[in-house]
Design a protein around this motif. Structure first.
Motif, short mmCIF file in Angstrom:
data_model
loop_
_atom_site.label_atom_id
_atom_site.label_comp_id
_atom_site.label_asym_id
_atom_site.label_seq_id
_atom_site.Cartn_x
_atom_site.Cartn_y
_atom_site.Cartn_z
N LYS A 109 0.81 -1.08 0.13
CA LYS A 109 0.05 0.03 -0.13
C LYS A 109 0.97 1.17 -0.11
CE LYS A 109 -2.90 0.43 3.54
NZ LYS A 109 -3.89 0.03 4.52
N LYS A 110 1.87 1.13 0.88
CA LYS A 110 2.93 2.38 0.95
C LYS A 110 3.82 2.44 -0.51
CE LYS A 110 2.95 2.28 5.97
NZ LYS A 110 2.10 0.91 6.34
N ASP A 111 3.97 1.37 -1.20
CA ASP A 111 4.92 1.44 -2.35
C ASP A 111 4.10 1.91 -3.77
OD1 ASP A 111 6.91 0.46 -0.76
OD2 ASP A 111 6.87 -1.38 -1.10
N MET A 112 2.81 1.83 -3.52
CA MET A 112 2.27 2.39 -4.64
C MET A 112 2.62 3.79 -5.06
SD MET A 112 -2.08 2.37 -5.14
CE MET A 112 -2.10 3.95 -4.34
N ILE A 113 2.90 4.00 -6.37
CA ILE A 113 3.44 5.18 -6.77
C ILE A 113 1.87 5.94 -7.58
CG2 ILE A 113 4.82 6.40 -8.57
CD1 ILE A 113 6.45 3.78 -8.66
N ILE A 114 1.80 7.17 -7.26
CA ILE A 114 0.67 8.04 -7.77
C ILE A 114 1.52 9.07 -8.52
CG2 ILE A 114 -1.16 9.18 -7.48
CD1 ILE A 114 -1.67 8.03 -4.65
N ALA A 115 1.35 8.94 -9.88
CA ALA A 115 1.97 9.59 -10.81
C ALA A 115 1.02 10.43 -11.64
CB ALA A 115 3.11 9.16 -11.71
N SER A 116 1.00 11.80 -11.80
CA SER A 116 -0.18 12.33 -12.52
C SER A 116 -1.52 11.86 -12.45
CB SER A 116 0.10 12.40 -13.99
OG SER A 116 1.58 13.04 -14.18
N GLY A 117 -1.86 11.22 -11.21
CA GLY A 117 -3.11 10.94 -10.76
C GLY A 117 -3.41 9.39 -11.17
N TYR A 118 -2.25 8.68 -11.67
CA TYR A 118 -2.51 7.32 -12.05
C TYR A 118 -1.99 6.49 -10.94
CZ TYR A 118 -3.11 8.30 -16.93
OH TYR A 118 -3.81 8.69 -18.09
N ASN A 119 -2.52 5.37 -10.69
CA ASN A 119 -1.96 4.54 -9.56
C ASN A 119 -0.98 3.45 -10.38
OD1 ASN A 119 -3.51 5.53 -7.74
ND2 ASN A 119 -4.77 3.93 -7.26
N ILE A 120 0.11 3.30 -9.94
CA ILE A 120 0.98 2.57 -10.48
C ILE A 120 1.77 1.56 -9.59
CG2 ILE A 120 3.35 2.60 -11.85
CD1 ILE A 120 2.62 5.54 -12.66
N TYR A 121 1.86 0.32 -9.74
CA TYR A 121 2.35 -0.64 -8.93
C TYR A 121 3.95 -0.89 -9.31
CZ TYR A 121 -2.50 -0.42 -7.44
OH TYR A 121 -3.69 -0.18 -6.97
N PRO A 122 4.71 -0.93 -8.57
CA PRO A 122 6.10 -1.14 -9.06
C PRO A 122 6.49 -2.64 -9.41
CG PRO A 122 6.37 0.06 -7.05
CD PRO A 122 4.72 -0.06 -7.34
#
Length: 566
Positions: free
Chosen positions: A454-467
């Protein structure tokens, strides 16, 4: 079955539910020693101990602990790599009525002082080279007794004579500890009489076996309270999952450190439950693993992805015969599909991904090894007696099949709580359900998938990105040996995707080439905007890559840059 679609995939050999005898971990060792007294329990650099010798040594250790005042419920720290002394101490502490506090030998003075103060440990068992470190912090803690052992104590001749010279060369110093006052030597303890009446009758449900500290990647580490029931239940589940393993016949590679709950359960406790021989490895670098597998012919190899990756990338891999390996469950970090397939081709054995947390003793899910379907990229199915759901982070309600939410689990392996932290316990334990902090989903067949912390999820330009999704793609590039993806600060996107890459020996690749490769396989918003090539990645002792450490490095760099501009 309606709420547990995974059960239909269980082969007939795996029961849906198990019966747990109300016993103790020390009783398991006694049972095996009585049934297989002459069978080898431990192999360590050529030195071997039978189950009877292991049990008798644990009784001696227990007797000495009681003699110096350790009582039921007292905490005793064990700060050792995988050596015979670590196994003897573990069971000896419990026979004396104590609670084991597993402690990483690589801890700094600050980390050690925190854990000793937090746990209230009264005694510690450690290597001689750690003695100065412990002495420096002893005054800040409740530590009354320091028990010192030396690697050479359990080495065969002539290795025991040579080792002190190797140690001095390696560390640049040697330590001499005398057996007097509140400083004790393990070798002297083994000369004392065994405890006649070890504490075997414990409260299965309530009595703590260990305090296992979490890694502390966020805030201070927390002591996870694991009972005898938690650990025995999880070990019995593991035994049921590995149903082709034969009692008294397996050889288990003990490369996972026992101060980590994964190694403790799947190697040490499981080996003792099914009378396996443990081949102990204190420092599992790739060459040591390869040589040990060739010489000792282990059949089981619980490990971490970095161990398998390191071996597969060893320049002289083709020299070694790894065909003795039958079964491996990989844990502590996501297992890249390419690594799984390559390792299985090499060994002829089965390597599957499992999942768990310190708070669940640790395993909750795994893929099937032999009969039944294995799903690539999945952490597999919940183990017997284990419930799992995907819940909405916003509402806490269960989500439909295929939707991403937080994985929550429930079962007899779930911890009692965090030591002296009732509020934090309530945050993650609700009505017996453990909230893992991992984001994932379940498919229609009941297979579970982790997309990321949950803490590693990237939020870039409003998109949820999973490493993890990006890492899986980059691992497919032939030049990539290791990769970790993290969200780093970005003034425009809020966060942006950065990939840290370690290349395979003798290979080269440019940032542009990796970018083109990623764009073929990922949506544009998921493609890394930055790449950094490194010789190695920061890792825990179990081999888990420290993503948060890289993120903190980026934040520091940004702060320094902003300060210069100001």
């Amino acid at each position: 079955m309606e709420n547990k679609p995974w059960l239909k995939h269980y082969p007939p050999q795996i029961p849906h539910t198990l019966t747990f005898e109300e016993t103790s971990l020390q009783q398991l060792l006694k049972n095996t020693a009585e049934k297989y007294p002459n069978k080898i329990a431990i192999h360590f650099n050529g030195k071997e101990l039978s189950y009877q010798e292991l049990y008798d040594s644990a009784l001696k250790f227990a007797g000495y602990l009681q003699k110096i005042g350790i009582q039921k419920g007292d905490r005793v720290a064990i700060m050792l790599p995988n050596t015979p002394q670590s196994v003897i101490s573990f069971y000896g502490v419990m026979m004396a009525g104590g609670i084991v506090v597993q402690t990483n030998p690589m801890y700094t003075e600050r980390e050690l002082a925190f854990q000793m103060k937090d746990s209230g440990a009264k005694a510690i068992v450690a290597l001689d080279i750690l003695f100065p470190r412990i002495k420096k912090i002893q005054g800040e803690t409740e530590l009354e007794h320091i028990i010192i052992t030396v690697i050479k104590d359990y080495l065969p001749f002539p290795k025991n004579l040579v080792y002190p010279f190797i140690q001095k060369k390696q560390y640049g110093f040697s330590v001499k500890v005398e057996h007097k006052g509140n400083d004790h030597l393990f070798t002297e303890i083994m000369k004392h009489p065994a405890l006649q009446e070890p504490i075997m009758n414990i409260n299965f449900e309530e009595d703590l076996a260990i305090l296992q500290y979490t890694g502390g990647t966020t805030g201070f580490p927390k002591g996870v309270m694991l009972t005898h029931k938690n650990l025995i239940a999880n070990t019995k589940m593991c035994q049921a999952w590995l149903y082709k393993c034969r009692e008294g016949e397996e050889i288990v590679l003990g490369a996972l450190p026992f101060f980590h709950v994964y190694g403790m359960t799947t190697v040490m406790i499981l080996s003792i439950l099914q009378a396996s021989k443990m081949v102990l490895i204190p420092k599992p670098d790739p060459e040591v693993l390869l040589k040990t597998i060739q010489s000792q012919r282990p059949t089981m190899f619980p490990g971490a992805p970095t161990m398998y990756i390191g071996m597969l990338n060893h320049p002289e891999l083709s020299k070694y015969d790894l065909s003795s390996i039958d079964s491996c469950i990989s844990g502590s970090a996501p297992l890249p599909v390419e690594v799984q397939e390559q390792f299985e081709r090499l060994t002829g054995g089965k390597l599957v991904e499992g999942y768990g947390l310190t708070e669940s003793s640790p395993v909750t899910h795994a893929n099937l090894l032999w009969d039944g379907e294995r799903v690539k990229g999945s952490i597999g199915l919940p183990w017997p007696d284990t419930l799992a759901e995907i819940r909405s982070v916003e509402t806490g309600e269960p989500l439909p099949v295929g939707e991403i939410g937080e994985l929550v689990v429930k079962g007899p392996q779930v911890m009692k709580g965090y030591w002296n932290r009732p509020e934090e316990t309530q945050e993650v334990l609700k009505d017996g359900w453990l909230h893992t902090g991992d984001m994932g989903y379940m498919d229609e067949e009941g297979y579970f998938y982790i997309v990321d912390r949950k803490k590693d999820m990237i939020i870039a330009s409003g998109y949820n990105i999973y490493p993890r999704e990006i890492e899986e793609v980059l691992y497919e590039h032939p030049a990539v040996k290791e990769v970790v993806v993290a969200g780093v600060p970005d003034p425009y996107r809020g966060e942006t995707v950065k990939a840290y890459i370690v290349l395979k020996e003798g290979t080269t690749v440019t940032e542009d080439e990796l970018n083109k490769f990623a764009r073929k396989n990922l949506a544009a918003y998921k493609v890394p905007r930055k790449y950094e090539f490194r010789d190695e990645l920061p890792k825990t002792t179990v081999g888990k890559i420290l993503r948060r450490q890289l993120v903190e490095e980026e934040k520091r760099k940004l702060n320094e840059l902003n300060e210069k501009k100001a």
